[in-house]
Design a protein around this motif. Sequence first.
Motif, PDB file in Angstrom:
ATOM      1  N   VAL A   1       0.860  -1.189   0.000  1.00  0.00           N
ATOM      2  CA  VAL A   1       0.000   0.000   0.000  1.00  0.00           C
ATOM      3  C   VAL A   1       0.894   1.235   0.000  1.00  0.00           C
ATOM      4  CG1 VAL A   1      -1.715   1.280   1.374  1.00  0.00           C
ATOM      5  CG2 VAL A   1      -1.854  -1.206   1.210  1.00  0.00           C
TER       6      VAL A   1
ATOM      7  N   THR B   1       0.731   5.696   0.372  1.00  0.00           N
ATOM      8  CA  THR B   1      -0.107   6.715   0.990  1.00  0.00           C
ATOM      9  C   THR B   1       0.333   8.088   0.503  1.00  0.00           C
ATOM     10  OG1 THR B   1      -1.017   7.464   3.115  1.00  0.00           O
ATOM     11  CG2 THR B   1       1.305   6.842   3.136  1.00  0.00           C
TER      12      THR B   1
ATOM     13  N   TYR C   1      -6.454  10.006   8.966  1.00  0.00           N
ATOM     14  CA  TYR C   1      -6.959   8.803   8.289  1.00  0.00           C
ATOM     15  C   TYR C   1      -7.918   8.072   9.238  1.00  0.00           C
ATOM     16  CZ  TYR C   1      -6.955   4.489   5.552  1.00  0.00           C
ATOM     17  OH  TYR C   1      -7.336   3.402   4.798  1.00  0.00           O
TER      18      TYR C   1
ATOM     19  N   GLN D   1     -11.818   7.488   8.934  1.00  0.00           N
ATOM     20  CA  GLN D   1     -12.314   6.120   8.834  1.00  0.00           C
ATOM     21  C   GLN D   1     -13.306   5.772   9.940  1.00  0.00           C
ATOM     22  OE1 GLN D   1      -9.267   3.229   8.137  1.00  0.00           O
ATOM     23  NE2 GLN D   1     -10.727   1.700   7.477  1.00  0.00           N
TER      24      GLN D   1
ATOM     25  N   VAL E   1      -3.724  -0.064  -4.121  1.00  0.00           N
ATOM     26  CA  VAL E   1      -4.359   0.771  -3.084  1.00  0.00           C
ATOM     27  C   VAL E   1      -3.494   1.987  -2.757  1.00  0.00           C
ATOM     28  CG1 VAL E   1      -5.251   0.872  -0.712  1.00  0.00           C
ATOM     29  CG2 VAL E   1      -5.480  -1.235  -2.015  1.00  0.00           C
ATOM     30  N   MET E   2      -4.103   3.158  -2.853  1.00  0.00           N
ATOM     31  CA  MET E   2      -3.453   4.407  -2.430  1.00  0.00           C
ATOM     32  C   MET E   2      -4.292   5.008  -1.300  1.00  0.00           C
ATOM     33  SD  MET E   2      -0.938   6.551  -3.168  1.00  0.00           S
ATOM     34  CE  MET E   2      -0.450   6.146  -4.842  1.00  0.00           C
ATOM     35  N   ASN E   3      -3.658   5.172  -0.138  1.00  0.00           N
ATOM     36  CA  ASN E   3      -4.352   5.792   0.994  1.00  0.00           C
ATOM     37  C   ASN E   3      -4.247   7.308   0.916  1.00  0.00           C
ATOM     38  OD1 ASN E   3      -4.853   3.247   1.901  1.00  0.00           O
ATOM     39  ND2 ASN E   3      -3.582   3.363   3.736  1.00  0.00           N
ATOM     40  N   TYR E   4      -5.220   7.987   1.490  1.00  0.00           N
ATOM     41  CA  TYR E   4      -5.239   9.455   1.525  1.00  0.00           C
ATOM     42  C   TYR E   4      -5.388   9.903   2.977  1.00  0.00           C
ATOM     43  CZ  TYR E   4      -5.402   9.694  -3.546  1.00  0.00           C
ATOM     44  OH  TYR E   4      -5.074   9.593  -4.872  1.00  0.00           O
TER      45      TYR E   4
ATOM     46  N   THR F   1     -10.934   7.922   2.130  1.00  0.00           N
ATOM     47  CA  THR F   1      -9.763   7.365   2.824  1.00  0.00           C
ATOM     48  C   THR F   1      -8.784   6.712   1.860  1.00  0.00           C
ATOM     49  OG1 THR F   1     -11.078   5.396   3.218  1.00  0.00           O
ATOM     50  CG2 THR F   1     -10.812   6.916   5.074  1.00  0.00           C
ATOM     51  N   ARG F   2      -9.317   6.083   0.794  1.00  0.00           N
ATOM     52  CA  ARG F   2      -8.383   5.412  -0.114  1.00  0.00           C
ATOM     53  C   ARG F   2      -9.022   5.174  -1.474  1.00  0.00           C
ATOM     54  NH1 ARG F   2      -7.992  -0.204   3.458  1.00  0.00           N
ATOM     55  NH2 ARG F   2     -10.214  -0.494   3.656  1.00  0.00           N
TER      56      ARG F   2
ATOM     57  N   HIS G   1      -8.972   2.294  -4.573  1.00  0.00           N
ATOM     58  CA  HIS G   1      -8.549   0.976  -5.049  1.00  0.00           C
ATOM     59  C   HIS G   1      -8.555   0.990  -6.571  1.00  0.00           C
ATOM     60  CE1 HIS G   1      -9.325  -0.524  -1.031  1.00  0.00           C
ATOM     61  NE2 HIS G   1     -10.467   0.136  -1.070  1.00  0.00           N
TER      62      HIS G   1
ATOM     63  N   ARG H   1     -13.393   4.748  -4.937  1.00  0.00           N
ATOM     64  CA  ARG H   1     -13.062   5.600  -3.789  1.00  0.00           C
ATOM     65  C   ARG H   1     -13.863   5.116  -2.588  1.00  0.00           C
ATOM     66  NH1 ARG H   1     -13.313   9.067  -8.077  1.00  0.00           N
ATOM     67  NH2 ARG H   1     -11.372  10.168  -8.511  1.00  0.00           N
TER      68      ARG H   1
END
Length: 395
Positions: free
Chosen positions: A86, A88, A156, A160, A277-280, A288-289, A291, A311
Amino acid sequence: MNTDLVVVGSGLFGLTVAERAARELGLKVTMIDRRPHLGGNAYSENEERTGIEVHRYGAHLFHTSNERVWEYVNRFTQFTNYVHRVYTRHQGEVYPMPINLGTINQFFRAAYSPGEARELIREQAGELAGTDPQNLNDKGIQLIGRPLYEAFIKHYTGKQWQTDPKDLPASIISRLPVRYTYDNRYFNDTHEGLPVDGYTAWLERMADHPNIDVRLETDFFDDSQEFSKDNVVGQVPVVYTGPVDRYFDYAEGDLSWRTIDLEEEVLDIEDFQGTSVMNYPDEDVPFTRIHEFRHFHPERDYTRDATVIMREFSRFAEKGDEPYYPVNTSEDREKLLAYRDLANGESSVLFGGRLGTYKYLDMHMAIGSALSMVDNKIAPHFTSGAPLTSGGVDA
Ligand code: FAD
Ligand code: UDP
């Protein structure tokens, strides 16, 4: 009623119980689910235009160190050699996640050795040295120090869970490893991979047995259908994997759950973000992320003309929403104890799975716990007449 066991919910917990009860114990099982498909939250389907496999209820990565579970799941599917990683995106820069030496050095613009990085984090976590934090905020700071916590975890987690990290259990953050090497694998488990021909093929094989009758679009609380709560409890043993508070008509109050809204988009480009997956973690981004599903299966020959992204927005579940994650505040834990007492008094009904036990269970944990329920409760009942009292919720 021409069935030996009613299983409510066809997620991995219900499927495992049904499969073992039918194949191992020779029981006739009726498994109901209110959704139009089986498989619970692990269900996936191919996006119509691109043929790309999309996990309908959010991305699911299989991983386990439990040999029994690994051997069991391999009876129904082979797994690819996918290894989850992953990234971020914090203030316009992309870092590896979970926090590892690469993240630390990039964040501090440094070239620390493992020992130097440990020393730095020890200093930065100094405010909580020697304590045993019980909440997520303090545990996070103790693990990685305040600057990294505030960049990658605080907002995050706030997005979440929509709960102050001080009110969340430390266990949520303990799931994420922190490494003083450049190893950026997301999971530490011995076995990891994705089902070669997709989740749904796997899940359907589990239910493919002449003794298992699957009834979809069938709600346990709908009295007009044959296998409703009122019709079956007291008549046939039941394994219930729906929300425990719903079973008791919310008598002890509502347990709080988090749900997610998934926004899917098909883009006319081959590759959107170069990874699955890129988290934000920043506060000013509402999701939050993201896919990107093609990256879960690099071995497949997917179209190069389009890609599917999703998203993920997280919020509190209202009645009618899908309850995905137990929030588990201290108030929730009190209510849960009351529900466990009620469950203890419910004879011939066993409670299991993520919703039935109000526990954060990964797939391998749901399967492992279902196998134990079969060994410890269901098999003794059907083979030697042991009473089918759950001893409460499978705790
Ligand atoms: P579920 O899969 O939720 O199944 C419960 C079933 O019960 C549902 O199909 C539901 O429709 C049915 N049901 C509920 N009420 C009723 C009713 N009244 N009548 C009839 N049927 C009913 N695990 C991993 O290992 N790796 C991951 O990467 C991962 N990612 C996840 C991401 C998200 C967004 C979520 C929500 C979960 C994730 N999980 C992951 C966890 C995984 O989904 C669970 O471990 C697994 O689904 C547990 O199975 P279960 O049978 O307990 O519950
Ligand atoms: N987390 C975080 N930042 C991240 C990833 C995770 O703060 O970039 C925290 C967050 O509190 C999350 C927890 O770590 O709930 C567990 O993360 P995981 O990815 O296992 O959550 P899941 O995929 O199960 O939602």
